[in-house]
Scaffold this motif. Structure first.
Motif, mmCIF file in Angstrom:
data_model
loop_
_atom_site.group_PDB
_atom_site.id
_atom_site.type_symbol
_atom_site.label_atom_id
_atom_site.label_comp_id
_atom_site.label_asym_id
_atom_site.label_seq_id
_atom_site.Cartn_x
_atom_site.Cartn_y
_atom_site.Cartn_z
ATOM 1 N N THR A 25 0.840 -1.202 0.000
ATOM 2 C CA THR A 25 0.000 0.000 0.000
ATOM 3 C C THR A 25 0.875 1.252 0.000
ATOM 4 O OG1 THR A 25 -1.776 -1.171 1.147
ATOM 5 C CG2 THR A 25 -1.839 1.223 1.232
ATOM 6 N N ALA A 26 2.011 1.186 0.681
ATOM 7 C CA ALA A 26 2.942 2.318 0.674
ATOM 8 C C ALA A 26 3.509 2.547 -0.726
ATOM 9 C CB ALA A 26 4.070 2.088 1.671
ATOM 10 N N LEU A 27 3.691 1.472 -1.472
ATOM 11 C CA LEU A 27 4.199 1.581 -2.846
ATOM 12 C C LEU A 27 3.122 2.053 -3.817
ATOM 13 C CD1 LEU A 27 6.319 -1.660 -3.262
ATOM 14 C CD2 LEU A 27 7.147 0.685 -3.098
ATOM 15 N N ASP A 28 1.927 1.509 -3.658
ATOM 16 C CA ASP A 28 0.827 1.794 -4.576
ATOM 17 C C ASP A 28 -0.479 1.794 -3.783
ATOM 18 O OD1 ASP A 28 -1.056 1.939 -6.596
ATOM 19 O OD2 ASP A 28 -0.347 0.176 -7.679
ATOM 20 N N PRO A 29 -0.927 2.960 -3.337
ATOM 21 C CA PRO A 29 -2.135 3.020 -2.494
ATOM 22 C C PRO A 29 -3.368 2.371 -3.123
ATOM 23 C CG PRO A 29 -0.993 5.117 -2.451
ATOM 24 C CD PRO A 29 -0.312 4.273 -3.489
ATOM 25 N N ALA A 30 -3.440 2.367 -4.443
ATOM 26 C CA ALA A 30 -4.580 1.743 -5.121
ATOM 27 C C ALA A 30 -4.421 0.233 -5.253
ATOM 28 C CB ALA A 30 -4.773 2.362 -6.503
ATOM 29 N N LEU A 31 -3.234 -0.260 -4.958
ATOM 30 C CA LEU A 31 -2.902 -1.686 -5.108
ATOM 31 C C LEU A 31 -3.196 -2.197 -6.526
ATOM 32 C CD1 LEU A 31 -4.115 -3.096 -1.670
ATOM 33 C CD2 LEU A 31 -1.781 -2.549 -2.359
ATOM 34 N N ALA A 32 -2.915 -1.343 -7.513
ATOM 35 C CA ALA A 32 -3.134 -1.703 -8.917
ATOM 36 C C ALA A 32 -1.891 -2.354 -9.524
ATOM 37 C CB ALA A 32 -3.519 -0.469 -9.726
ATOM 38 N N PHE A 33 -0.709 -1.931 -9.080
ATOM 39 C CA PHE A 33 0.573 -2.475 -9.528
ATOM 40 C C PHE A 33 0.757 -2.374 -11.044
ATOM 41 C CE2 PHE A 33 -0.855 -5.080 -5.858
ATOM 42 C CZ PHE A 33 -0.079 -4.449 -4.908
ATOM 43 N N ALA A 34 0.289 -1.278 -11.615
ATOM 44 C CA ALA A 34 0.422 -1.067 -13.056
ATOM 45 C C ALA A 34 1.897 -1.065 -13.440
ATOM 46 C CB ALA A 34 -0.226 0.258 -13.454
ATOM 47 N N GLY A 35 2.196 -1.784 -14.483
ATOM 48 C CA GLY A 35 3.557 -1.828 -14.993
ATOM 49 C C GLY A 35 4.449 -2.867 -14.327
#
Length: 135
Positions: A94-104
């Motif tokens: 979540t700290a890396l990507d708050p949306a937890l989409a992990f695009a890319g």
């Protein structure tokens, strides 16, 4: 003549509870191992570099994972540590990507699936805690 006792065809007392517990432990073991491996891969690829919060959660994840004996969830203490691993990895991601989409990210699908497994472990832990408070 004395009659012989027939064996009951039903499960022995506690056998069903034991099976459920073993299944819970197996799911927790798989989820925390998978989540930890994915987070370690991200760290190795440098994806956590520059994100201090994610790095701190990585360290927490490692500490919780070391509490699990040989990576095997064999008891309540191991299950608690596994739930902590799942929560810590979720926080790092979540700290890396708050949306937890992990695009890319090439691991995007694996991360989504592993997070779902981890969420189930966390939910089980909440049920256990709630049952303990009620009893």
């Amino acid at each position: 003549m004395a009659e012989h006792k027939k064996k009951s065809s039903g499960p022995k007392p506690g056998q069903l509870d034991r099976r459920i517990q073993e299944q819970r432990y197996g799911q927790a073991e798989a989820a925390c191992s998978r989540l930890t491996a994915l987070l370690e891969d991200l760290a190795k690829d440098g994806r956590l570099d520059g994100n201090q919060q994610a790095g701190q959660y990585l360290n927490s994840t490692r500490a919780y994972y070391r509490r699990i004996r040989n990576g095997k969830v064999m008891g309540p203490a191991d299950f608690t540590a596994a739930a902590d691993v799942c929560a810590s990895v979720r926080r790092a991601l979540t700290a890396l990507d708050p949306a937890l989409a992990f695009a890319g990210l090439r691991q995007a699908d694996d991360l989504q699936q592993a997070l779902q497994q981890g969420a189930l472990v966390e939910a089980e832990m909440q049920k256990i805690k709630a049952a303990g408070k009620a009893g």
